[in-house]
Design a protein around this motif. Structure first.
Motif, mmCIF file in Angstrom:
data_model
loop_
_atom_site.group_PDB
_atom_site.id
_atom_site.type_symbol
_atom_site.label_atom_id
_atom_site.label_comp_id
_atom_site.label_asym_id
_atom_site.label_seq_id
_atom_site.Cartn_x
_atom_site.Cartn_y
_atom_site.Cartn_z
ATOM 1 N N GLY A 74 -6.459 9.859 -8.844
ATOM 2 C CA GLY A 74 -7.697 9.735 -9.598
ATOM 3 C C GLY A 74 -7.526 8.834 -10.813
ATOM 4 N N GLN A 75 -8.557 8.800 -11.647
ATOM 5 C CA GLN A 75 -8.595 7.876 -12.776
ATOM 6 C C GLN A 75 -8.300 8.543 -14.118
ATOM 7 O OE1 GLN A 75 -9.143 4.455 -12.231
ATOM 8 N NE2 GLN A 75 -8.839 5.228 -10.143
ATOM 9 N N ARG A 76 -8.062 9.863 -14.123
ATOM 10 C CA ARG A 76 -7.863 10.575 -15.400
ATOM 11 C C ARG A 76 -6.638 11.486 -15.282
ATOM 12 N NH1 ARG A 76 -13.425 13.399 -16.789
ATOM 13 N NH2 ARG A 76 -12.158 14.116 -18.547
ATOM 14 N N ASN A 77 -5.510 10.884 -15.039
ATOM 15 C CA ASN A 77 -4.296 11.644 -14.812
ATOM 16 C C ASN A 77 -3.799 12.365 -16.057
ATOM 17 O OD1 ASN A 77 -3.338 10.793 -11.890
ATOM 18 N ND2 ASN A 77 -4.183 8.976 -12.874
ATOM 19 N N LEU A 78 -3.792 11.686 -17.199
ATOM 20 C CA LEU A 78 -3.322 12.334 -18.418
ATOM 21 C C LEU A 78 -4.285 13.423 -18.864
ATOM 22 C CD1 LEU A 78 -1.730 9.473 -20.557
ATOM 23 C CD2 LEU A 78 -0.726 10.913 -18.779
ATOM 24 N N ASP A 79 -5.574 13.262 -18.586
ATOM 25 C CA ASP A 79 -6.525 14.333 -18.894
ATOM 26 C C ASP A 79 -6.186 15.594 -18.103
ATOM 27 O OD1 ASP A 79 -7.923 12.767 -20.652
ATOM 28 O OD2 ASP A 79 -9.588 12.335 -19.298
ATOM 29 N N VAL A 80 -5.836 15.430 -16.823
ATOM 30 C CA VAL A 80 -5.462 16.580 -16.002
ATOM 31 C C VAL A 80 -4.233 17.263 -16.587
ATOM 32 C CG1 VAL A 80 -4.559 17.293 -13.764
ATOM 33 C CG2 VAL A 80 -6.509 15.740 -13.872
ATOM 34 N N VAL A 81 -3.216 16.469 -16.924
ATOM 35 C CA VAL A 81 -2.000 17.056 -17.477
ATOM 36 C C VAL A 81 -2.300 17.780 -18.782
ATOM 37 C CG1 VAL A 81 0.312 16.585 -18.372
ATOM 38 C CG2 VAL A 81 -0.522 15.358 -16.361
ATOM 39 N N ASP A 82 -3.143 17.187 -19.629
ATOM 40 C CA ASP A 82 -3.494 17.829 -20.897
ATOM 41 C C ASP A 82 -4.212 19.156 -20.671
ATOM 42 O OD1 ASP A 82 -2.353 15.813 -22.387
ATOM 43 O OD2 ASP A 82 -4.252 14.810 -22.867
ATOM 44 N N ILE A 83 -5.110 19.199 -19.690
ATOM 45 C CA ILE A 83 -5.843 20.439 -19.395
ATOM 46 C C ILE A 83 -4.881 21.534 -18.954
ATOM 47 C CG2 ILE A 83 -7.475 21.515 -17.772
ATOM 48 C CD1 ILE A 83 -8.988 18.786 -17.803
ATOM 49 N N VAL A 84 -3.998 21.194 -18.028
ATOM 50 C CA VAL A 84 -3.065 22.191 -17.499
ATOM 51 C C VAL A 84 -2.056 22.601 -18.570
ATOM 52 C CG1 VAL A 84 -1.307 22.644 -15.750
ATOM 53 C CG2 VAL A 84 -3.379 21.358 -15.151
ATOM 54 N N ARG A 85 -1.567 21.648 -19.315
ATOM 55 C CA ARG A 85 -0.607 21.951 -20.380
ATOM 56 C C ARG A 85 -1.216 22.906 -21.395
ATOM 57 N NH1 ARG A 85 0.314 19.468 -25.396
ATOM 58 N NH2 ARG A 85 2.464 19.727 -26.192
ATOM 59 N N ALA A 86 -2.461 22.661 -21.796
ATOM 60 C CA ALA A 86 -3.128 23.541 -22.765
ATOM 61 C C ALA A 86 -3.272 24.953 -22.214
ATOM 62 C CB ALA A 86 -4.491 22.967 -23.138
ATOM 63 N N MET A 87 -3.559 25.078 -20.913
ATOM 64 C CA MET A 87 -3.704 26.389 -20.299
ATOM 65 C C MET A 87 -2.365 27.123 -20.248
ATOM 66 S SD MET A 87 -6.434 25.610 -17.226
ATOM 67 C CE MET A 87 -6.666 27.346 -16.798
ATOM 68 N N VAL A 88 -1.296 26.403 -19.935
ATOM 69 C CA VAL A 88 0.026 27.025 -19.907
ATOM 70 C C VAL A 88 0.400 27.523 -21.298
ATOM 71 C CG1 VAL A 88 2.487 26.592 -19.552
ATOM 72 C CG2 VAL A 88 0.807 25.730 -17.896
ATOM 73 N N ILE A 89 0.168 26.711 -22.321
ATOM 74 C CA ILE A 89 0.481 27.103 -23.692
ATOM 75 C C ILE A 89 -0.356 28.305 -24.116
ATOM 76 C CG2 ILE A 89 0.325 26.361 -26.104
ATOM 77 C CD1 ILE A 89 1.025 23.522 -25.136
ATOM 78 N N ALA A 90 -1.623 28.334 -23.698
ATOM 79 C CA ALA A 90 -2.527 29.424 -24.074
ATOM 80 C C ALA A 90 -2.274 30.700 -23.282
ATOM 81 C CB ALA A 90 -3.979 28.977 -23.893
ATOM 82 N N GLY A 91 -1.468 30.618 -22.228
ATOM 83 C CA GLY A 91 -1.203 31.788 -21.410
ATOM 84 C C GLY A 91 -2.249 32.049 -20.351
ATOM 85 N N SER A 92 -3.136 31.084 -20.120
ATOM 86 C CA SER A 92 -4.172 31.242 -19.097
ATOM 87 C C SER A 92 -3.857 30.443 -17.848
ATOM 88 C CB SER A 92 -5.539 30.823 -19.646
ATOM 89 O OG SER A 92 -5.542 29.457 -20.038
ATOM 90 N N GLY A 93 -2.678 29.815 -17.807
ATOM 91 C CA GLY A 93 -2.322 29.001 -16.656
ATOM 92 C C GLY A 93 -0.831 29.002 -16.393
ATOM 93 N N LEU A 94 -0.496 28.768 -15.127
ATOM 94 C CA LEU A 94 0.868 28.559 -14.665
ATOM 95 C C LEU A 94 0.857 27.268 -13.851
ATOM 96 C CD1 LEU A 94 1.517 32.139 -13.220
ATOM 97 C CD2 LEU A 94 2.359 31.287 -15.425
ATOM 98 N N ALA A 95 1.985 26.620 -13.727
ATOM 99 C CA ALA A 95 2.047 25.403 -12.919
ATOM 100 C C ALA A 95 3.451 25.210 -12.399
ATOM 101 C CB ALA A 95 1.614 24.183 -13.735
ATOM 102 N N ILE A 96 3.550 24.590 -11.227
ATOM 103 C CA ILE A 96 4.837 24.206 -10.664
ATOM 104 C C ILE A 96 4.833 22.711 -10.399
ATOM 105 C CG2 ILE A 96 5.323 26.470 -9.669
ATOM 106 C CD1 ILE A 96 4.431 25.375 -6.940
ATOM 107 N N LEU A 97 6.010 22.198 -10.098
ATOM 108 C CA LEU A 97 6.199 20.760 -9.924
ATOM 109 C C LEU A 97 5.828 20.328 -8.508
ATOM 110 C CD1 LEU A 97 7.489 18.382 -11.624
ATOM 111 C CD2 LEU A 97 9.599 18.847 -10.353
ATOM 112 N N GLY A 98 5.118 19.207 -8.402
ATOM 113 C CA GLY A 98 4.834 18.581 -7.119
ATOM 114 C C GLY A 98 5.642 17.302 -6.962
#
Length: 283
Positions: free
Chosen positions: A56-80
């Motif tokens: 897609g065209q907004r890759n860093l936006d996606v990373v920022d969204i997921v990173r913020a959720m992980v920091i806030a405790g509302s998200g988990l993520a694994i490596l692809g």
């Protein structure tokens, strides 16, 4: 690594830089933006199965969204595999300082062109995104569920174990070993993040690359004896998505113009295809 999830898990497949679709999906799942992070008012958590970037065209936006959720405790993520590749593409090989851990071949440049353009346009933000991706575990093993990007393989996990930190993320030295194109550590990383492959009749893929190996549908074998559901991405399945025993793919092919998908998981209920949630097509 064990993580306690009290109120349910929304397991989200490959995003591939499609931030607008991710926001739409999170909103549909009931998440709201609070203090810079998407959180669920009922305490649910989102779990991302990898491949946040490339497509897609907004890759860093996606990373920022997921990173913020992980920091806030509302998200988990694994490596692809695409997440691993963009980090390796930007990391120097300490054994050959003039080279990178992923070659800058024409094909590799093409694969990550948009993501790399965003990194080059904002190096500080790009460095933050790369550091976050490099910190992601290769798999998650929770009391009620397992997550991996492409293939759950105990032998590969054992081979990688000496090269991981306590969160199952590659150490700096482990990243170097895992980036190798041959050897037990590189092979193990490839199996977890890209899945098993077998020889096939030569063909051109959708990107025009010549292929003699193709992906294996390992989940159809039904030889997984672990009773916990296994969620994975990577395979760009046609919709509606299907459940095969306790194996559930949540990649609905957003990288190929399909929708983004999530599975609403509750350990108190059986797996059901009615629990899939979809949003739009890639833009």
């Amino acid at each position: 690594m064990e993580t306690t999830v009290r109120y349910g898990l929304d397991i989200i497949g490959d995003v591939h830089g499609n931030a607008a679709l991710l926001i739409e999906l999170l909103t549909k799942l009931g998440y709201v933006l609070r203090d810079g992070a998407y959180v669920h008012p009922d305490g649910r958590m989102a779990a991302f199965t990898g491949d946040l970037v490339d497509g897609g065209q907004r890759n860093l936006d996606v990373v920022d969204i997921v990173r913020a959720m992980v920091i806030a405790g509302s998200g988990l993520a694994i490596l692809g595999n695409h997440d691993f590749n963009i980090v390796a593409f930007n990391r120097r090989d300490p054994r050959r300082p003039a080279k990178f851990l992923r070659s800058h071949s024409e094909r590799h440049i093409q694969q990550c062109a948009q993501t790399q353009a965003e990194i080059d346009a904002d190096p500080e933000r790009g460095a933050r995104a790369l550091a976050f991706l490099a910190s992601l575990p290769l798999w998650l093993e929770l009391p009620a569920v397992r997550l991996v990007h492409a293939h759950w393989d105990l032998a590969s996990m054992a081979a990688l174990a000496p090269h991981l930190d306590e969160a199952n993320a590659l150490t700096h030295e482990g990243f170097v070993e895992a980036a190798a194109l041959s050897g037990s550590v590189g092979d193990a990383r490839a199996l977890l993040l890209s899945g098993p492959e077998a020889e096939c009749a030569p063909y051109l893929d959708r990107s025009g690359h010549h292929r003699t190996m193709d992906r294996v549908a390992w989940w159809l074998k039904g030889d997984d004896r672990d009773p916990r559901p296994l969620f994975f991405g990577h395979y760009a399945m046609p919709t509606p998505l299907s459940i095969h025993g306790n194996a559930v793919c949540v990649d609905a092919g957003v990288a190929k113009g399909g929708p983004i998908a999530a599975y609403r998981f509750d350990s108190r209920t059986d797996l059901s295809e009615t629990n899939f949630v979809y949003c739009g097509t890639a833009t």
